[in-house]
Every structure is written in structure tokens, then in C-alpha cells.
Scaffold this active site. Structure first.
Site, short mmCIF file in Angstrom:
data_model
loop_
_atom_site.label_atom_id
_atom_site.label_comp_id
_atom_site.label_asym_id
_atom_site.label_seq_id
_atom_site.Cartn_x
_atom_site.Cartn_y
_atom_site.Cartn_z
N ASN A 10 59.87 22.57 37.02
CA ASN A 10 60.96 23.52 36.82
C ASN A 10 60.68 24.26 35.52
OD1 ASN A 10 63.29 24.92 36.43
ND2 ASN A 10 64.62 23.14 36.16
N LYS A 12 62.16 26.75 34.34
CA LYS A 12 63.37 27.36 33.76
C LYS A 12 63.04 28.82 33.42
CE LYS A 12 64.75 22.76 32.50
NZ LYS A 12 65.45 21.84 31.61
N HIS A 97 71.43 22.82 39.35
CA HIS A 97 70.94 22.26 38.08
C HIS A 97 72.06 22.27 37.05
CE1 HIS A 97 68.58 21.71 34.45
NE2 HIS A 97 67.60 21.28 35.22
N GLU A 146 69.52 13.84 37.27
CA GLU A 146 69.15 14.32 35.94
C GLU A 146 70.30 14.12 34.96
OE1 GLU A 146 65.75 17.49 36.21
OE2 GLU A 146 67.69 18.44 36.03
P1 13P Z 1 62.85 18.29 30.65
O1 13P Z 1 61.73 17.71 31.46
O2 13P Z 1 62.42 19.39 29.74
O3 13P Z 1 63.65 17.23 29.99
O4 13P Z 1 63.84 19.02 31.69
C1 13P Z 1 64.31 18.31 32.75
C2 13P Z 1 64.92 19.26 33.70
O5 13P Z 1 65.98 19.80 33.45
C3 13P Z 1 64.18 19.55 34.93
O6 13P Z 1 64.99 20.23 35.84
#
Ligand code: 13P
Length: 222
Positions: A10, A12, A97, A146
Site C-alpha cells: 500500500n 498510500k 483503510h 490493522e
Molecule cells: P505501515 O506498514 O507503514 O505501518 O502501514 C501499514 C498500513 O497502513 C498498510 O495499509
């Protein structure tokens, strides 16, 4: 047969098209190939089409996904990315998310509509939940647990606790669920998560941005 392992990047809101293509050119040839290993990259919408082309040209064992999609079909929904159009580019979509719930007021009802759109268009929805209290509907078969405290903090949940949460979810909603863990996963801790019997892989933020580290993570899953 051994369980499926999903390793999902991901990104982002990160990477220009040039940076994204550089990542694919480094990661693609390094990915291990194994029937039960499913590797997915979820870039920004602006990179999807270029990434999809690069993956096809390289014939890499890499699926392409989005980080969201519209709760509506095609039509007068300015700014939205409809599943009916995205299906040309993606096979998976991260939905619900916690960053979308927090920053864009996304509700469980919206997530349910998005899942419906994804399924109508043969896109596999990966629904993110923050803990056992987030509702899991019948259609949700691929889930990412998560916990907020673990996201981007370098402070992951323990594999044992993630496994307990996954086990509870399966007991409540069905043994056919596939549950991923997400939150501060790296090449140093991935093995300890996928070793747990109820964990089917990981959703990875920061550590997925670095090509070398991401390939390392996938190799830890062999
Ligand atoms: P990190 O791996 O940066 O902690 O992020 C987790 C996340 O939100 C994946 O969707």
C-alpha cells in the site's frame, strides 16, 4: 495445499510515475514465483495505468490494485473512480483503510457499498478493519487487521495477538476468511506473522516503498 500468502504493497499517497516505474523495474524481476504467493502493488490512481503496462510487458508475477474506489457506478460523480472503469487496470482494491475512515469520514456503510461495486466488477475487495468490532459482512472474504497503534509507528502488534484476533474473526464470520495483518511490517518481522496459522499475509505501507526491502519481504515468505 498450503495456505495462500498475500503480500500487498500500500503505497498510500507516494511516488511519481517515474518513481513507480523504477520500483516495478527493480521489484518485478526479483519476485519469487510460487502458486500460493500472491503479490499485489497498490499505487496511486495516477500511476495505475503505467504500472499495469510495465507489469504486463515484464510478465511479472505481480497483481495491481487500487487503494480505494467509488461507492457508485459510472455517471455523474465528479472526482470518483468507478469500479466499472477501474476493472481494466486492477484486480484488487483496498477498502475502508483507517486513514480513509479518519481523514475522509468513510463509514462502514460506504465501505459496504464499495465492496458491492468491487464484487460486481470482479475486483477482489480487501477490507481493512481496525479491530474485532469493525463489522464484517458476508461478502468480505479478504480482510486486513490493522490496529491503529501499529500503523507507521514502528510498533507492530505481536504475531500472537494478530493471530488471536484472526482466529476470533474466523470463528465469528467463517473459516473461509483470509486475514492479513498490517502495521509496521518489515522484512525482519514478516516471517513471524505468516508463521501464525490464522494469518494469510500482510498489508505493508512504509516498507513497501523501497524496492529492495519489498523483494526481501516476499522472499521471507518462501
Ligand atoms: P505501515 O506498514 O507503514 O505501518 O502501514 C501499514 C498500513 O497502513 C498498510 O495499509
Amino acid at each position: 495445499m498450503s495456505k495462500n500468502i498475500w503480500i500487498i504493497a500500500n503505497w498510500k499517497s507516494n511516488k511519481t510515475i517515474a518513481e513507480a516505474l523504477d520500483w516495478v523495474s527493480k521489484v518485478g524481476p526479483g519476485l519469487p514465483e510460487k502458486d500460493n504467493l500472491k503479490v499485489v502493488v497498490c499505487p496511486t490512481f495516477s500511476c495505475l495505468s503505467e504500472i499495469k503496462k510495465a507489469v504486463e510487458v515484464g510478465n511479472f508475477p505481480l497483481m495491481v490494485g487500487s487503494q480505494d474506489l467509488s461507492p457508485f457506478g459510472v455517471g455523474a460523480y465528479t472526482g470518483e473512480e468507478s469500479a466499472a472503469l477501474l476493472k481494466e487496470l486492477i484486480s484488487v482494491s483496498i477498502l475502508g483503510h483507517s486513514e480513509r475512515r479518519q481523514n475522509f469520514s468513510e463509514t462502514d456503510e460506504m465501505v459496504a457499498k464499495k465492496v458491492e461495486q468491487a464484487m460486481q466488477n470482479n475486483i477482489t475487495p480487501l477490507v481493512c478493519i481496525q479491530g474485532p468490532d469493525t463489522p464484517v459482512l458476508e461478502d468480505y472474504k479478504l480482510i486486513a487487521y490493522e490496529p491503529i497503534f501499529a500503523i507507521g509507528t514502528g510498533n507492530p502488534d505481536t504475531p500472537e495477538n494478530a493471530n488471536t484476533v484472526a482466529e476470533k474473526l474466523k470463528n465469528k464470520y467463517g473459516q473461509d476468511l483470509e486475514i492479513l495483518y498490517g502495521g509496521s511490517v518489515t522484512s525482519s518481522n514478516i516471517a513471524s506473522f505468516i508463521r501464525e496459522p490464522n494469518i494469510n499475509g500482510a498489508l505493508i505501507g512504509n516498507a513497501s516503498l523501497d524496492a529492495e526491502e519489498f523483494v526481501k519481504i516476499t522472499k521471507e515468505c518462501l
